[in-house]
Scaffold this active site. Structure first.
Site, PDB file in Angstrom:
ATOM      1  N   GLY A 114       0.834  -1.205   0.000  1.00 54.85           N
ATOM      2  CA  GLY A 114       0.000   0.000   0.000  1.00 54.85           C
ATOM      3  C   GLY A 114       0.864   1.248   0.000  1.00 54.85           C
ATOM      4  O   GLY A 114       0.620   2.208  -0.752  1.00 54.85           O
ATOM      5  N   THR A 115       1.893   1.204   0.835  1.00 57.43           N
ATOM      6  CA  THR A 115       2.818   2.339   0.965  1.00 57.43           C
ATOM      7  C   THR A 115       3.444   2.695  -0.380  1.00 57.43           C
ATOM      8  O   THR A 115       3.630   3.878  -0.696  1.00 57.43           O
ATOM      9  CB  THR A 115       3.944   1.951   1.963  1.00 57.43           C
ATOM     10  OG1 THR A 115       3.333   1.663   3.211  1.00 57.43           O
ATOM     11  CG2 THR A 115       4.957   3.063   2.119  1.00 57.43           C
ATOM     12  N   THR A 135       8.284  -5.800   4.710  1.00 55.47           N
ATOM     13  CA  THR A 135       7.061  -6.524   5.056  1.00 55.47           C
ATOM     14  C   THR A 135       7.397  -7.984   5.368  1.00 55.47           C
ATOM     15  O   THR A 135       8.225  -8.597   4.678  1.00 55.47           O
ATOM     16  CB  THR A 135       5.959  -6.498   3.959  1.00 55.47           C
ATOM     17  OG1 THR A 135       4.950  -7.464   4.288  1.00 55.47           O
ATOM     18  CG2 THR A 135       6.483  -6.838   2.570  1.00 55.47           C
ATOM     19  N   ILE A 136       6.713  -8.502   6.376  1.00 56.58           N
ATOM     20  CA  ILE A 136       6.912  -9.918   6.699  1.00 56.58           C
ATOM     21  C   ILE A 136       6.299 -10.792   5.594  1.00 56.58           C
ATOM     22  O   ILE A 136       6.587 -11.973   5.520  1.00 56.58           O
ATOM     23  CB  ILE A 136       6.296 -10.302   8.066  1.00 56.58           C
ATOM     24  CG1 ILE A 136       4.775 -10.158   8.065  1.00 56.58           C
ATOM     25  CG2 ILE A 136       6.927  -9.505   9.191  1.00 56.58           C
ATOM     26  CD1 ILE A 136       4.093 -10.844   9.244  1.00 56.58           C
ATOM     27  N   ASP A 137       5.453 -10.189   4.745  1.00 62.78           N
ATOM     28  CA  ASP A 137       4.738 -10.980   3.727  1.00 62.78           C
ATOM     29  C   ASP A 137       5.621 -11.322   2.522  1.00 62.78           C
ATOM     30  O   ASP A 137       5.281 -12.215   1.757  1.00 62.78           O
ATOM     31  CB  ASP A 137       3.505 -10.206   3.224  1.00 62.78           C
ATOM     32  CG  ASP A 137       2.568  -9.820   4.347  1.00 62.78           C
ATOM     33  OD1 ASP A 137       2.657 -10.416   5.429  1.00 62.78           O
ATOM     34  OD2 ASP A 137       1.735  -8.914   4.140  1.00 62.78           O
ATOM     35  N   ARG A 172      -2.600 -35.187  18.733  1.00 60.23           N
ATOM     36  CA  ARG A 172      -3.627 -34.266  18.235  1.00 60.23           C
ATOM     37  C   ARG A 172      -3.259 -33.716  16.858  1.00 60.23           C
ATOM     38  O   ARG A 172      -2.097 -33.727  16.465  1.00 60.23           O
ATOM     39  CB  ARG A 172      -3.730 -33.053  19.168  1.00 60.23           C
ATOM     40  CG  ARG A 172      -4.514 -33.311  20.407  1.00 60.23           C
ATOM     41  CD  ARG A 172      -4.390 -32.117  21.326  1.00 60.23           C
ATOM     42  NE  ARG A 172      -5.239 -32.293  22.491  1.00 60.23           N
ATOM     43  CZ  ARG A 172      -5.071 -31.653  23.645  1.00 60.23           C
ATOM     44  NH1 ARG A 172      -4.067 -30.816  23.790  1.00 60.23           N
ATOM     45  NH2 ARG A 172      -5.897 -31.858  24.644  1.00 60.23           N
ATOM     46  N   MET A 179       0.662 -15.575   9.200  1.00 58.02           N
ATOM     47  CA  MET A 179       0.344 -14.336   8.473  1.00 58.02           C
ATOM     48  C   MET A 179       0.906 -14.365   7.046  1.00 58.02           C
ATOM     49  O   MET A 179       1.593 -15.311   6.654  1.00 58.02           O
ATOM     50  CB  MET A 179       0.919 -13.143   9.220  1.00 58.02           C
ATOM     51  CG  MET A 179      -0.009 -12.589  10.284  1.00 58.02           C
ATOM     52  SD  MET A 179       0.711 -11.081  10.966  1.00 58.02           S
ATOM     53  CE  MET A 179      -0.669 -10.464  11.908  1.00 58.02           C
ATOM     54  N   HIS A 181      -0.913 -12.058   4.554  1.00 58.96           N
ATOM     55  CA  HIS A 181      -1.936 -11.351   3.782  1.00 58.96           C
ATOM     56  C   HIS A 181      -2.359 -12.210   2.591  1.00 58.96           C
ATOM     57  O   HIS A 181      -2.731 -13.348   2.787  1.00 58.96           O
ATOM     58  CB  HIS A 181      -1.400  -9.968   3.375  1.00 58.96           C
ATOM     59  CG  HIS A 181      -2.494  -9.012   2.999  1.00 58.96           C
ATOM     60  ND1 HIS A 181      -3.626  -8.859   3.734  1.00 58.96           N
ATOM     61  CD2 HIS A 181      -2.611  -8.164   1.937  1.00 58.96           C
ATOM     62  CE1 HIS A 181      -4.414  -7.959   3.163  1.00 58.96           C
ATOM     63  NE2 HIS A 181      -3.811  -7.530   2.065  1.00 58.96           N
ATOM     64  N   GLN A 284       4.375 -12.635  15.263  1.00 58.37           N
ATOM     65  CA  GLN A 284       5.290 -12.881  14.134  1.00 58.37           C
ATOM     66  C   GLN A 284       5.999 -11.606  13.680  1.00 58.37           C
ATOM     67  O   GLN A 284       7.038 -11.649  13.036  1.00 58.37           O
ATOM     68  CB  GLN A 284       4.513 -13.485  12.957  1.00 58.37           C
ATOM     69  CG  GLN A 284       3.983 -14.872  13.255  1.00 58.37           C
ATOM     70  CD  GLN A 284       2.884 -15.310  12.287  1.00 58.37           C
ATOM     71  OE1 GLN A 284       3.147 -15.957  11.300  1.00 58.37           O
ATOM     72  NE2 GLN A 284       1.640 -14.947  12.571  1.00 58.37           N
TER      73      GLN A 284
HETATM   74  O1  F6P Z   1       1.415  -6.884   5.968  1.00 64.79           O
HETATM   75  C1  F6P Z   1       1.840  -7.404   7.181  1.00 64.79           C
HETATM   76  C2  F6P Z   1       0.700  -8.022   7.931  1.00 64.79           C
HETATM   77  O2  F6P Z   1       1.176  -8.519   9.159  1.00 64.79           O
HETATM   78  C3  F6P Z   1      -0.049  -9.112   7.175  1.00 64.79           C
HETATM   79  O3  F6P Z   1       0.628 -10.345   7.205  1.00 64.79           O
HETATM   80  C4  F6P Z   1      -1.371  -9.105   7.890  1.00 64.79           C
HETATM   81  O4  F6P Z   1      -2.390  -9.551   7.044  1.00 64.79           O
HETATM   82  C5  F6P Z   1      -1.559  -7.650   8.231  1.00 64.79           C
HETATM   83  O5  F6P Z   1      -0.280  -7.056   8.206  1.00 64.79           O
HETATM   84  C6  F6P Z   1      -2.182  -7.379   9.582  1.00 64.79           C
HETATM   85  O6  F6P Z   1      -2.444  -6.027   9.651  1.00 64.79           O
HETATM   86  P1  F6P Z   1      -2.673  -5.179  10.974  1.00 64.79           P
HETATM   87  O7  F6P Z   1      -1.346  -4.979  11.624  1.00 64.79           O
HETATM   88  O8  F6P Z   1      -3.245  -3.906  10.491  1.00 64.79           O
HETATM   89  O9  F6P Z   1      -3.593  -5.981  11.830  1.00 64.79           O
END
Ligand code: F6P
Length: 358
Positions: A114-115, A135-137, A172, A179, A181, A284
């Site tokens: 987004g940034t 970004t962690i993504d 189990r 995470m 996104h 995370q």
């Molecule tokens: O983009 C990083 C992230 O941690 C995604 O993995 C996750 O979907 C989102 O941000 C969570 O966003 P927020 O911090 O606004 O809850």
């Protein structure tokens, strides 16, 4: 005298402070007293509202190992940037005015998808902009890697390791939600690193029948536990056939707080096994950056300083084939880097018997 503004925007991650430090220290090293650095608070909010301060050289010391961001951050949706809200503020004009007010030579922006859309917009509006990919993504187009990813991977892998021991003791099934996104990078890597039996990522829609089959086969083989790693953006085969609108409506009606709970419930019903869910969530993104991210952020920050001194703007500092290079913002903005279906980590995982639910 060069005047540089710096801001961190969007969700935080590990590696932001080392990157800020990298930019600043490399600028001081190159320009000595001939540089003034403005720290802009809470991302674009600070640029819109004129919330910034001149930073001292000492502000950039002692932050290499710190998680989060010393500048603060916020989410300012790109969609809203051009919309004049009830407060009557034209956000783009306000950002341009504050840039002029600080008399900046360059604005350094640390952020994710987004940034980058807003960074590209500001660049197109005539501001000198350089960005760093965080970004962690790991889903930013134009760079092989983003900082934050490997630190979050360490945490996510540790979570799966810990679940493994308790899952084994109790016999189990554990469903863990990772995470990422709309991209499956983090879950793919954490799932492989943690030895998950099933890995569900958004890029490969899953079938419940397949997952059930995998668990039943493990039971037949005498395996009393299973680990199912689910990306937060995972979707079922049925959902993959829906339009965007239909999907949104279906998810709004979903009676679970997140996808892992739905998958867990479906597994429990289909197999009769005891199932537990773990959602590590923002853990995370928290804590100290890993050594890999400290190094990566330092390399990217130092390169940003070099580009500023050269007068190269309108780009993201990315990594391609392990080289730190400028990538035009126009190539990056608005594009998602998903996991390609022919990714070799997927192929390796499949070849050792990991199921992707397809
Ligand atoms: O983009 C990083 C992230 O941690 C995604 O993995 C996750 O979907 C989102 O941000 C969570 O966003 P927020 O911090 O606004 O809850």
């Amino acid at each position: 005298m060069k005047k540089i503004g710096i801001l961190t925007s969007g969700g935080d991650c590990q590696g932001l402070n080392p990157a800020i430090r990298g930019v600043a220290k490399a600028l001081y090293d190159r320009l000595g007293k001939e540089v003034k650095i403005y720290g802009i608070r809470d991302g674009y909010r600070g640029l819109i509202e004129g919330d910034y301060d001149v930073m001292k050289k000492g502000d950039f010391s002692g932050i290499l190992t710190l998680g989060g961001t010393i500048l603060g951050t916020s989410r300012q949706p790109f969609k809203q940037m051009k919309v004049i809200g009830e407060d009557g503020v034209d956000k783009v004009e306000a950002m341009k005015n504050n840039y002029k007010q600080m008399d900046l030579d360059c604005l350094v922006i640390l952020g994710g998808n987004g940034t980058h859309k807003t960074a590209n917009l500001l660049s197109n509006e005539g501001l000198n902009v350089i960005t760093l990919p965080k970004t962690i993504d790991n889903d930013l187009w134009g760079t092989d890697i983003t900082f934050g990813f490997y630190s979050a991977l360490d945490v996510a892998t540790d979570v799966i390791d810990r679940l493994h021991t308790t899952a084994t003791s109790h016999g189990r099934i554990f469903v863990v939600e990772i995470m990422g996104h709309k991209a499956g990078w983090l879950n793919l890597y954490a799932g492989v690193a943690g030895g998950a039996d099933v890995i569900l990522i958004p890029e490969i829609p899953y079938s419940m029948d397949k997952i059930t089959e995998v668990i039943d086969n493990r039971t037949k083989d005498g395996k009393v536990f299973s680990i199912v790693a689910v990306a937060e953006g995972a979707i079922s085969l049925e959902e993959s056939k829906l339009s965007k609108k239909e999907f949104k409506a279906a998810r709004e009606k979903m009676p679970y707080s997140s996808i892992a709970y739905r998958v867990a419930d479906d597994i429990a019903k289909a197999t009769g096994h005891e199932v537990r869910v773990a959602v590590p969530g923002h853990i995370q993104r928290g804590g100290s950056p890993s050594p890999y991210d400290r190094v990566l952020s330092t390399r990217l920050g130092a390169k940003a300083a070099e580009l500023i001194c050269q007068g190269t703007f309108g780009c993201m500092v990315g990594v391609r084939n392990n080289q730190v290079v400028p990538v035009p913002l126009s190539e990056v903005a608005g594009k998602l880097k998903s996991v390609p279906l022919d990714n070799d980590v997927i192929a390796s995982a499949r070849s050792i018997g990991v199921s992707f639910g397809d």
